[in-house]
Write a protein that holds these residues in place. Structure first.
Motif, mmCIF file in Angstrom:
data_model
loop_
_atom_site.group_PDB
_atom_site.id
_atom_site.type_symbol
_atom_site.label_atom_id
_atom_site.label_comp_id
_atom_site.label_asym_id
_atom_site.label_seq_id
_atom_site.Cartn_x
_atom_site.Cartn_y
_atom_site.Cartn_z
ATOM 1 N N TRP A 176 -8.977 -4.851 -5.424
ATOM 2 C CA TRP A 176 -7.607 -4.613 -5.909
ATOM 3 C C TRP A 176 -6.927 -3.540 -5.064
ATOM 4 O O TRP A 176 -5.767 -3.690 -4.654
ATOM 5 C CB TRP A 176 -7.656 -4.184 -7.376
ATOM 6 C CG TRP A 176 -6.367 -3.621 -7.895
ATOM 7 C CD1 TRP A 176 -5.335 -4.302 -8.449
ATOM 8 C CD2 TRP A 176 -5.971 -2.240 -7.884
ATOM 9 N NE1 TRP A 176 -4.316 -3.439 -8.791
ATOM 10 C CE2 TRP A 176 -4.681 -2.167 -8.453
ATOM 11 C CE3 TRP A 176 -6.587 -1.067 -7.454
ATOM 12 C CZ2 TRP A 176 -4.000 -0.956 -8.598
ATOM 13 C CZ3 TRP A 176 -5.912 0.135 -7.591
ATOM 14 C CH2 TRP A 176 -4.634 0.175 -8.163
ATOM 15 N N ARG A 177 -7.635 -2.465 -4.790
ATOM 16 C CA ARG A 177 -7.048 -1.370 -4.008
ATOM 17 C C ARG A 177 -6.653 -1.839 -2.618
ATOM 18 O O ARG A 177 -5.593 -1.455 -2.109
ATOM 19 C CB ARG A 177 -8.047 -0.220 -3.914
ATOM 20 C CG ARG A 177 -7.448 1.050 -3.334
ATOM 21 C CD ARG A 177 -8.484 2.138 -3.192
ATOM 22 N NE ARG A 177 -7.872 3.406 -2.876
ATOM 23 C CZ ARG A 177 -8.562 4.502 -2.555
ATOM 24 N NH1 ARG A 177 -9.890 4.488 -2.536
ATOM 25 N NH2 ARG A 177 -7.929 5.615 -2.258
ATOM 26 N N ALA A 178 -7.475 -2.664 -2.013
ATOM 27 C CA ALA A 178 -7.154 -3.191 -0.675
ATOM 28 C C ALA A 178 -5.891 -4.035 -0.719
ATOM 29 O O ALA A 178 -5.038 -3.974 0.190
ATOM 30 C CB ALA A 178 -8.327 -3.995 -0.139
ATOM 31 N N ARG A 179 -5.737 -4.828 -1.788
ATOM 32 C CA ARG A 179 -4.523 -5.642 -1.925
ATOM 33 C C ARG A 179 -3.294 -4.768 -2.141
ATOM 34 O O ARG A 179 -2.234 -5.009 -1.560
ATOM 35 C CB ARG A 179 -4.665 -6.625 -3.084
ATOM 36 C CG ARG A 179 -5.570 -7.790 -2.818
ATOM 37 C CD ARG A 179 -5.478 -8.850 -3.912
ATOM 38 N NE ARG A 179 -6.021 -8.395 -5.193
ATOM 39 C CZ ARG A 179 -5.299 -8.134 -6.262
ATOM 40 N NH1 ARG A 179 -3.967 -8.238 -6.243
ATOM 41 N NH2 ARG A 179 -5.888 -7.765 -7.395
ATOM 42 N N ALA A 182 -2.819 -1.761 -1.150
ATOM 43 C CA ALA A 182 -2.512 -1.025 0.081
ATOM 44 C C ALA A 182 -1.663 -1.839 1.041
ATOM 45 O O ALA A 182 -1.028 -1.272 1.949
ATOM 46 C CB ALA A 182 -3.800 -0.582 0.752
ATOM 47 N N GLN A 183 -1.624 -3.167 0.843
ATOM 48 C CA GLN A 183 -0.827 -4.028 1.711
ATOM 49 C C GLN A 183 0.634 -4.100 1.268
ATOM 50 O O GLN A 183 1.483 -4.598 2.025
ATOM 51 C CB GLN A 183 -1.422 -5.436 1.733
ATOM 52 C CG GLN A 183 -2.827 -5.501 2.323
ATOM 53 C CD GLN A 183 -2.888 -4.950 3.736
ATOM 54 O OE1 GLN A 183 -2.087 -5.316 4.591
ATOM 55 N NE2 GLN A 183 -3.834 -4.043 3.966
ATOM 56 N N ARG A 184 0.948 -3.622 0.076
ATOM 57 C CA ARG A 184 2.326 -3.654 -0.391
ATOM 58 C C ARG A 184 3.161 -2.656 0.436
ATOM 59 O O ARG A 184 2.740 -1.515 0.639
ATOM 60 C CB ARG A 184 2.429 -3.297 -1.872
ATOM 61 C CG ARG A 184 1.718 -4.296 -2.785
ATOM 62 C CD ARG A 184 1.866 -3.908 -4.248
ATOM 63 N NE ARG A 184 3.185 -4.226 -4.766
ATOM 64 C CZ ARG A 184 3.522 -5.382 -5.333
ATOM 65 N NH1 ARG A 184 2.608 -6.342 -5.449
ATOM 66 N NH2 ARG A 184 4.750 -5.579 -5.800
ATOM 67 N N PRO A 185 4.335 -3.049 0.893
ATOM 68 C CA PRO A 185 5.173 -2.132 1.680
ATOM 69 C C PRO A 185 5.449 -0.809 0.998
ATOM 70 O O PRO A 185 5.498 0.236 1.640
ATOM 71 C CB PRO A 185 6.457 -2.945 1.894
ATOM 72 C CG PRO A 185 6.012 -4.364 1.849
ATOM 73 C CD PRO A 185 4.917 -4.394 0.802
ATOM 74 N N GLY A 205 1.792 -0.343 3.217
ATOM 75 C CA GLY A 205 1.241 -1.496 3.912
ATOM 76 C C GLY A 205 2.170 -2.045 4.974
ATOM 77 O O GLY A 205 3.326 -1.682 5.073
#
Length: 205
Positions: A193-196, A198-201, A205
């Protein structure tokens, strides 16, 4: 409107992420409060927020709002874009519940550990209780484990959609990194979840 904050600190980061998610970052004026120099304890700032914490939102009519959850609530309803606090009675209640769990069980627990069981902010720390701080470190790790279980069955902290609970949990984990509380290795769902996130602008991300 103005937001008084210290960029890079955990709670101001939560508000900045909320603004970015709503596409409203350019709708506010940020006013730097140098916490490291004690500006949050000067009379002018205390008149806005007696708790001497950042951030503080000042509306155009002079109203001041502190506490991240209250500021985010205002931001969510003042600007267009995705809902961060829910649109139905059920969604709003679940998001509020999970936001509280992320704030109390991770974010605040990490903060208490940082301010009590480490040097914290140095001379700015008025009182420290190391035993209490270490206990809160245990609480933070327990909170991480709780969210790992939650995220094993749903994509976001409060269900099927991104919300303020995700913002608080994400910033809380970043704060844990800073405070040197290592994320346990056996939490695959929280890590994914954290990796996903982190991809949010809005989250860099």
């Amino acid at each position: 409107m103005k937001i008084y904050d210290f960029e890079g600190f955990p709670n101001p980061a939560r508000v900045r992420i909320a603004l970015a998610e709503k596409g409203a970052t350019d709708k506010v004026q940020f006013v730097h409060v140098d916490v490291l120099k004690g500006e949050h304890r000067l009379p002018g700032f205390l008149a806005m927020n007696p708790n001497a914490t950042v951030p503080v939102l000042e509306l155009d009519d002079g109203t001041t709002i502190s506490e991240c959850t209250a500021i985010t609530e205002y931001i969510d309803h003042a600007f267009d874009g995705i809902s961060l606090t829910g649109t139905t009675a059920k969604d709003r209640a679940v998001i509020h519940m999970m936001q509280c769990r992320a704030e109390q069980g991770v974010m605040d627990a990490v903060g208490t550990y940082f301010h009590h069981a480490t040097p914290g902010l140095g001379a700015l720390e008025l009182y420290q209780n190391k035993e209490w701080g270490l206990k809160q470190r245990e609480r933070a790790i327990a909170g991480m484990r709780c969210f790992d279980s939650v995220l094993a069955t749903q994509p976001f902290a409060a269900g099927q959609h991104f919300s303020v609970a995700d913002i608080t949990l994400f910033v809380g984990l970043n704060f844990a990194d800073f405070a040197k509380i290592e994320l346990p290795a056996d939490l695959p769902h929280l890590k994914a979840w954290r990796a996903r996130m982190a991809q949010r602008p809005s989250m860099g991300g």
